[in-house]
Design an enzyme around this catalytic site. Structure first.
Site, PDB file in Angstrom:
ATOM      1  CB  THR A   1      -2.702  -5.776  -5.836  1.00  0.00           C
ATOM      2  OG1 THR A   1      -3.346  -4.412  -5.416  1.00  0.00           O
ATOM      3  CG2 THR A   1      -1.445  -5.796  -6.399  1.00  0.00           C
TER       4      THR A   1
ATOM      5  CB  ALA B   1      -1.103   0.024   1.099  1.00  0.00           C
TER       6      ALA B   1
ATOM      7  CB  CYS C   1      -7.582   5.157  -8.009  1.00  0.00           C
ATOM      8  SG  CYS C   1      -6.351   6.005  -8.220  1.00  0.00           S
TER       9      CYS C   1
HETATM   10  C1  LIG Z   1       5.114  -2.482  -4.999  1.00  0.00           C
HETATM   11  C2  LIG Z   1       4.085  -2.690  -6.244  1.00  0.00           C
HETATM   12  C3  LIG Z   1       3.713  -1.474  -6.665  1.00  0.00           C
HETATM   13  C4  LIG Z   1       2.658  -1.287  -7.702  1.00  0.00           C
HETATM   14  N1  LIG Z   1       2.309  -0.118  -8.103  1.00  0.00           N
HETATM   15  C5  LIG Z   1       1.116  -0.036  -9.211  1.00  0.00           C
HETATM   16  C6  LIG Z   1       1.051   1.162  -9.643  1.00  0.00           C
HETATM   17  O1  LIG Z   1       1.411   2.314  -9.485  1.00  0.00           O
HETATM   18  N2  LIG Z   1      -0.162   1.130 -10.844  1.00  0.00           N
HETATM   19  C7  LIG Z   1      -0.790  -0.019 -11.067  1.00  0.00           C
HETATM   20  O2  LIG Z   1      -1.641  -0.145 -12.032  1.00  0.00           O
HETATM   21  N3  LIG Z   1      -0.437  -1.228 -10.633  1.00  0.00           N
HETATM   22  C8  LIG Z   1       0.485  -1.085  -9.541  1.00  0.00           C
HETATM   23  N4  LIG Z   1       0.908  -2.419  -9.015  1.00  0.00           N
HETATM   24  C9  LIG Z   1       0.158  -3.611  -9.516  1.00  0.00           C
HETATM   25  C10 LIG Z   1       1.146  -4.529 -10.536  1.00  0.00           C
HETATM   26  O3  LIG Z   1       1.336  -3.812 -11.841  1.00  0.00           O
HETATM   27  C11 LIG Z   1       0.458  -5.906 -10.992  1.00  0.00           C
HETATM   28  O4  LIG Z   1      -0.973  -5.471 -11.288  1.00  0.00           O
HETATM   29  C12 LIG Z   1       0.370  -6.678  -9.619  1.00  0.00           C
HETATM   30  O5  LIG Z   1       1.261  -6.489  -8.892  1.00  0.00           O
HETATM   31  C13 LIG Z   1      -0.086  -8.079 -10.223  1.00  0.00           C
HETATM   32  O6  LIG Z   1       1.164  -8.659 -10.708  1.00  0.00           O
HETATM   33  P1  LIG Z   1       2.492  -9.505 -10.142  1.00  0.00           P
HETATM   34  O7  LIG Z   1       1.608 -10.551  -9.514  1.00  0.00           O
HETATM   35  O8  LIG Z   1       3.095 -10.102 -11.461  1.00  0.00           O
HETATM   36  O9  LIG Z   1       3.024  -8.564  -9.282  1.00  0.00           O
HETATM   37  C14 LIG Z   1       2.196  -2.599  -8.125  1.00  0.00           C
HETATM   38  C15 LIG Z   1       2.582  -3.740  -7.556  1.00  0.00           C
HETATM   39  C16 LIG Z   1       3.689  -3.833  -6.708  1.00  0.00           C
HETATM   40  C17 LIG Z   1       3.905  -5.343  -6.069  1.00  0.00           C
END
Ligand SMILES: Cc1cc2nc3c(=O)[nH]c(=O)nc-3n(C[C@H](O)[C@H](O)[C@H](O)COP(=O)(O)O)c2cc1C
Length: 305
Positions: free
Chosen positions: A193, A73, A130
């Protein structure tokens, strides 16, 4: 033998040398880090979500590693589009640059998207998860009408492809995807997420300063595959799968569910950028072993009975 030509995918008008994309939020805050990921082999790269004004984000802790993924977060810390425009201008690579955008109203999203486009973004990804939006207080990410309004406004403000990134924190993700498609979205990104939390039993308090955060990584992969599968049955525009992808096998699963490309986030949090190339090569070998020539030929294959 690796045949790079067959890995090429065309995604909502963009040409990617392979179907792997850097997900938003990881290594996406400077031109330099984005170019590093692109030269490591990603087919495209996505920036951290950028808004109209700079934001500090929440106090630490903002990220915690849990059993099978990460909980974060961050509170959308970013320098604001005026400053970030400089990074967009500095970006040079044949891997398209997708700028992730958020806002507190449909017009604000459109304003940021237009500035991103005029600075050189090749596509816009809308972060539609958001938490709060001016006036309504409801979550945009769960409201099809709000999603429609945001996408419609952005489509009216830019020429480049617009991807709607959806949240799984809803009872009907297909309906949200339909709203985005109706408003003219060029692709759907699924998923962001999953709402989650962790409590420290020593202090007896939530670990994240914001208490509740978003779960990413391996734990959410089956949720994400289900979302892509459901969205594929509801829309005609391409889908970008995201959530827990660590290997080419994971990527293939998303492609069979209906994804035309995949985003990778948590798996590179430890800094191993060779993942893009190894996933791309793994998909390629898989396709050849099954007797196909292009990724497109197996997209959504799991839907055929
Ligand atoms: C540390 C972190 C920061 C993230 N920041 C954003 C963000 O700024 N904008 C967004 O759309 N998703 C953000 N996400 C979500 C990722 O883009 C992705 O949708 C999510 O982590 C699932 O993919 P993964 O399991 O491969 O990480 C973030 C995820 C993590 C772990």
């Amino acid at each position: 033998m690796h045949n790079s030509h067959s890995m090429q995918v065309s995604l909502a008008g963009l040409s990617l040398k392979n179907p792997t994309i850097l997900a938003s939020g990881i290594l996406g805050i400077s031109a330099e880090s984005l170019m590093r990921v692109a030269s490591a082999g990603a087919g495209a790269v996505t920036t951290k979500s950028i808004g109209i004004e700079p934001r500090e984000g929440y106090a630490n802790p903002t990220v915690v590693e849990v059993e099978c993924g990460f909980l974060n977060a961050l509170g959308l810390p970013n320098p604001g589009i005026r400053e970030f425009a400089e990074e967009i201008r500095k970006y040079r690579s044949d891997a398209p640059l997708i700028v992730s955008v958020y806002g507190f109203s449909p017009t604000e999203y459109a304003e940021v998207a237009a500035m991103a486009e005029s600075s050189g973004a090749n596509a816009i990804e809308l972060n539609l998860s958001c938490p709060h939006i001016k006036g309504s207080g409801s979550e945009i990410g769960q409201d099809p009408e709000m999603i429609y309004d945001v996408v419609k406004n952005v489509k009216g403000a830019v020429e480049k492809p617009v991807f709607a990134k959806l949240s799984p924190n809803t009872s009907n993700i297909a309906r949200l995807a339909e709203a985005a498609e109706d408003a003219g979205a060029d692709a759907i990104t699924a998923i962001n997420t999953v709402k989650a939390m962790a409590i420290d039993i020593d202090t007896m308090k939530p670990i994240l300063s914001n208490k509740i955060g978003g779960l990413s990584g391996v734990a959410i992969k089956p949720v994400a595959v289900r979302c892509v599968y459901e969205i594929y049955e509801a829309v005609r525009i391409p889908i970008i799968g995201c959530g827990g992808i660590r290997s080419w096998r994971d990527a293939v699963e998303f492609i069979l569910a209906g994804a035309s490309a995949v985003e990778i986030g948590s798996a590179i949090a430890h800094g191993d950028l060779t993942i893009f190339q190894s996933i791309a090569q793994g998909i390629n070998s898989y396709i050849e072993s099954k007797g196909y020539r292009k990724v497109e030929e197996i997209v959504g294959m799991a839907h055929e009975s």
